[in-house]
Design an enzyme around this catalytic site. Structure first.
Site, PDB file in Angstrom:
ATOM      1  N   GLY A 151      39.595  37.461  43.171  1.00 29.83           N
ATOM      2  CA  GLY A 151      39.359  38.709  43.903  1.00 29.83           C
ATOM      3  C   GLY A 151      38.004  38.696  44.611  1.00 29.83           C
ATOM      4  N   ASP A 152      36.994  38.173  43.923  1.00 31.78           N
ATOM      5  CA  ASP A 152      35.648  38.095  44.522  1.00 31.78           C
ATOM      6  C   ASP A 152      35.670  37.141  45.718  1.00 31.78           C
ATOM      7  OD1 ASP A 152      35.197  39.451  42.146  1.00 31.78           O
ATOM      8  OD2 ASP A 152      34.565  37.625  41.111  1.00 31.78           O
TER       9      ASP A 152
HETATM   10  N1  LIG Z   1      48.489  33.017  41.059  1.00 34.84           N
HETATM   11  C1  LIG Z   1      47.996  33.036  42.295  1.00 34.84           C
HETATM   12  N2  LIG Z   1      48.524  32.240  43.249  1.00 34.84           N
HETATM   13  C2  LIG Z   1      48.054  32.245  44.515  1.00 34.84           C
HETATM   14  N3  LIG Z   1      47.047  33.036  44.926  1.00 34.84           N
HETATM   15  C3  LIG Z   1      46.475  33.867  44.024  1.00 34.84           C
HETATM   16  C4  LIG Z   1      46.908  33.906  42.662  1.00 34.84           C
HETATM   17  N4  LIG Z   1      46.154  34.819  42.007  1.00 34.84           N
HETATM   18  C5  LIG Z   1      45.286  35.310  42.920  1.00 34.84           C
HETATM   19  N5  LIG Z   1      45.476  34.754  44.126  1.00 34.84           N
HETATM   20  C6  LIG Z   1      44.769  35.058  45.391  1.00 34.84           C
HETATM   21  O1  LIG Z   1      43.589  35.783  45.160  1.00 34.84           O
HETATM   22  C7  LIG Z   1      43.692  37.138  45.642  1.00 34.84           C
HETATM   23  C8  LIG Z   1      43.029  38.082  44.670  1.00 34.84           C
HETATM   24  O2  LIG Z   1      43.680  37.954  43.409  1.00 34.84           O
HETATM   25  P1  LIG Z   1      43.855  39.153  42.382  1.00 34.84           P
HETATM   26  O3  LIG Z   1      44.766  40.166  42.935  1.00 34.84           O
HETATM   27  O4  LIG Z   1      44.223  38.518  41.087  1.00 34.84           O
HETATM   28  O5  LIG Z   1      42.383  39.769  42.364  1.00 34.84           O
HETATM   29  P2  LIG Z   1      41.589  40.445  41.188  1.00 34.84           P
HETATM   30  O6  LIG Z   1      42.530  41.120  40.251  1.00 34.84           O
HETATM   31  O7  LIG Z   1      40.508  41.235  41.796  1.00 34.84           O
HETATM   32  O8  LIG Z   1      40.994  39.134  40.504  1.00 34.84           O
HETATM   33  P3  LIG Z   1      39.686  38.882  39.604  1.00 34.84           P
HETATM   34  O9  LIG Z   1      39.264  40.195  39.019  1.00 34.84           O
HETATM   35  O10 LIG Z   1      40.170  37.893  38.586  1.00 34.84           O
HETATM   36  O11 LIG Z   1      38.676  38.284  40.520  1.00 34.84           O
HETATM   37  C9  LIG Z   1      45.200  37.361  45.837  1.00 34.84           C
HETATM   38  O12 LIG Z   1      45.474  38.350  46.811  1.00 34.84           O
HETATM   39  C10 LIG Z   1      45.645  35.961  46.267  1.00 34.84           C
HETATM   40  O13 LIG Z   1      45.300  35.717  47.624  1.00 34.84           O
HETATM   41  O1  LIG Z   2      33.344  43.309  33.724  1.00 30.47           O
HETATM   42  P1  LIG Z   2      33.465  43.181  35.214  1.00 30.47           P
HETATM   43  O2  LIG Z   2      32.125  43.292  35.897  1.00 30.47           O
HETATM   44  O3  LIG Z   2      34.487  44.083  35.801  1.00 30.47           O
HETATM   45  O4  LIG Z   2      34.036  41.710  35.486  1.00 30.47           O
HETATM   46  C1  LIG Z   2      33.290  40.599  35.102  1.00 30.47           C
HETATM   47  C2  LIG Z   2      34.053  39.333  35.447  1.00 30.47           C
HETATM   48  O5  LIG Z   2      35.283  39.247  34.733  1.00 30.47           O
HETATM   49  O6  LIG Z   2      34.337  39.348  36.841  1.00 30.47           O
HETATM   50  C3  LIG Z   2      34.234  38.048  37.390  1.00 30.47           C
HETATM   51  C4  LIG Z   2      35.541  37.652  37.991  1.00 30.47           C
HETATM   52  O7  LIG Z   2      35.920  38.558  38.968  1.00 30.47           O
HETATM   53  C5  LIG Z   2      33.789  37.141  36.248  1.00 30.47           C
HETATM   54  O8  LIG Z   2      32.863  36.213  36.726  1.00 30.47           O
HETATM   55  C6  LIG Z   2      33.223  38.075  35.226  1.00 30.47           C
HETATM   56  O9  LIG Z   2      33.305  37.608  33.907  1.00 30.47           O
END
Ligand SMILES: Nc1ncnc2c1ncn2[C@@H]1O[C@H](COP(=O)(O)OP(=O)(O)OP(=O)(O)O)[C@@H](O)[C@H]1O
Ligand SMILES: O=P(O)(O)OC[C@@]1(O)O[C@H](CO)[C@@H](O)[C@@H]1O
Length: 303
Positions: free
Chosen positions: A251-252
């Site tokens: 997501g980041d």
């Molecule tokens: N299993 C996957 N396969 C392909 N692309 C993925 C996958 N998981 C995440 N992505 C890519 O990354 C983007 C962000 O993922 P996600 O929706 O999981 O964000 P998030 O929940 O904010 O993640 P995090 O908090 O772990 O950083 C998705 O829109 C997609 O482009």
């Molecule tokens: O507790 P928060 O701040 O919501 O999320 C922290 C965290 O899960 O977010 C990053 C991945 O997005 C990791 O590097 C870190 O451990």
């Protein structure tokens, strides 16, 4: 200049094991120690994509030193406030073939004078700067802290990106953030609804826009993403083909990719595809996305 703020940076201790059994002694067959936290991850991916930023926030103790060391090893700049007590948290990410379990630390207390120090740094931002507020805040802080920052920076022509959940995000909408990036689960939680299809997601993304957000980017993990943009356009993209290796920071990475794409093209649509490709490039790799990985995936997306 882009500034990222991470209130609660972390060492991500990522371990893999075939099976995780609660209550038993589990032994890992892979481990990795990564300096992270959402804003810090955004700064690292921006740098990998060729964009400079300065990482702001609070660090503390031996873990804080390691987070800073790793960040600098990517060539990123930082201007952290060092807290006198405690240590930056350690977040344990347990991955098995079946599931991912997270145990996230709570992080050090941030005293009032340290918050004032951060405000003083933010007061120096100038028109045209971008500020990324990303991640949770330690539980000793009130959940209007992002709101306070945005109120202070109002009418200064600073583009603010907020990647946070629940009240931390809802409270800032009235200050018209440039971009917010909830995932589909966070979106459902904010409105206490079940989202069953893309149309549902668009409906609630538009509600966030009505509440003030200019651009709403909803990520949906392996199901891709939807952008509801301030120019009225709505764009959906599936993810590129690839094998999931590690979704932490996807997501980041998406936020960093979107900002890079927008800086380079001034097009929300192109920025969106760059965001999707960057999120997936991180998800398909043990480490955060690199420019060449992103460009390879971007070519496979419909843009
Ligand atoms: N299993 C996957 N396969 C392909 N692309 C993925 C996958 N998981 C995440 N992505 C890519 O990354 C983007 C962000 O993922 P996600 O929706 O999981 O964000 P998030 O929940 O904010 O993640 P995090 O908090 O772990 O950083 C998705 O829109 C997609 O482009
Ligand atoms: O507790 P928060 O701040 O919501 O999320 C922290 C965290 O899960 O977010 C990053 C991945 O997005 C990791 O590097 C870190 O451990």
């Amino acid at each position: 200049m882009i500034y990222t703020v991470t209130f609660n940076p972390a060492i991500d201790y990522i371990v893999r094991m075939p099976e995780f059994v609660p209550g038993a002694t589990n032994r890992v067959n892979y481990e990795q120690v990564l300096g992270g936290g959402k804003g810090i991850n955004v700064s690292i991916v921006l740098k990998n994509l060729g964009i400079d930023s300065t990482a702001l926030g609070f660090i503390s103790g031996f873990t804080g030193k390691e987070i800073t060391r790793q960040l600098h090893s990517f060539g990123c700049k930082s201007d952290f406030i060092e807290l006198p007590d405690g240590f930056s948290r350690i977040n344990v990410k347990i991955k098995t073939n079946e599931q991912e379990t997270e145990v996230n630390g709570q992080g050090p207390d941030i005293p009032e004078n340290a918050i004032e120090e951060l405000f003083a740094k933010l007061d120096k931002l100038t028109a045209g700067d971008t500020l990324v507020l990303a991640g949770s805040i330690p539980k000793t802080l009130p959940d209007d802290i992002y709101e306070k920052i945005m109120a202070r920076l109002e009418n200064r022509n600073i583009n603010i990106v907020v990647d946070a959940t629940k009240n931390l995000l809802l409270n800032v909408l009235k200050y018209r953030p440039f971009l917010i990036k909830p995932n589909n689960h966070e979106l459902a939680e904010m409105f206490d609804v079940t989202l069953t299809c893309n149309d549902d997601i668009i409906t609630y993304a538009k509600k966030l826009q009505d509440m003030g957000a200019k651009n709403v980017l909803v990520s949906m993990g392996k199901d891709g993403a939807i952008l509801v943009a301030e120019d009225g356009s709505i764009t959906y993209s599936p993810v590129p083909k690839g094998k999931l290796v590690n979704s932490i920071g996807a997501g980041d990475s998406m936020v960093a990719g979107f900002l890079t794409g927008y800086i380079e093209t001034n097009s929300y649509e192109k920025a969106f595809y760059m965001g999707v490709a960057t999120g997936s490039a991180s998800a398909f790799s043990e480490n955060l996305a690199t420019r060449s990985e992103v460009e390879a995936l971007l070519k496979t997306l419909n843009n």
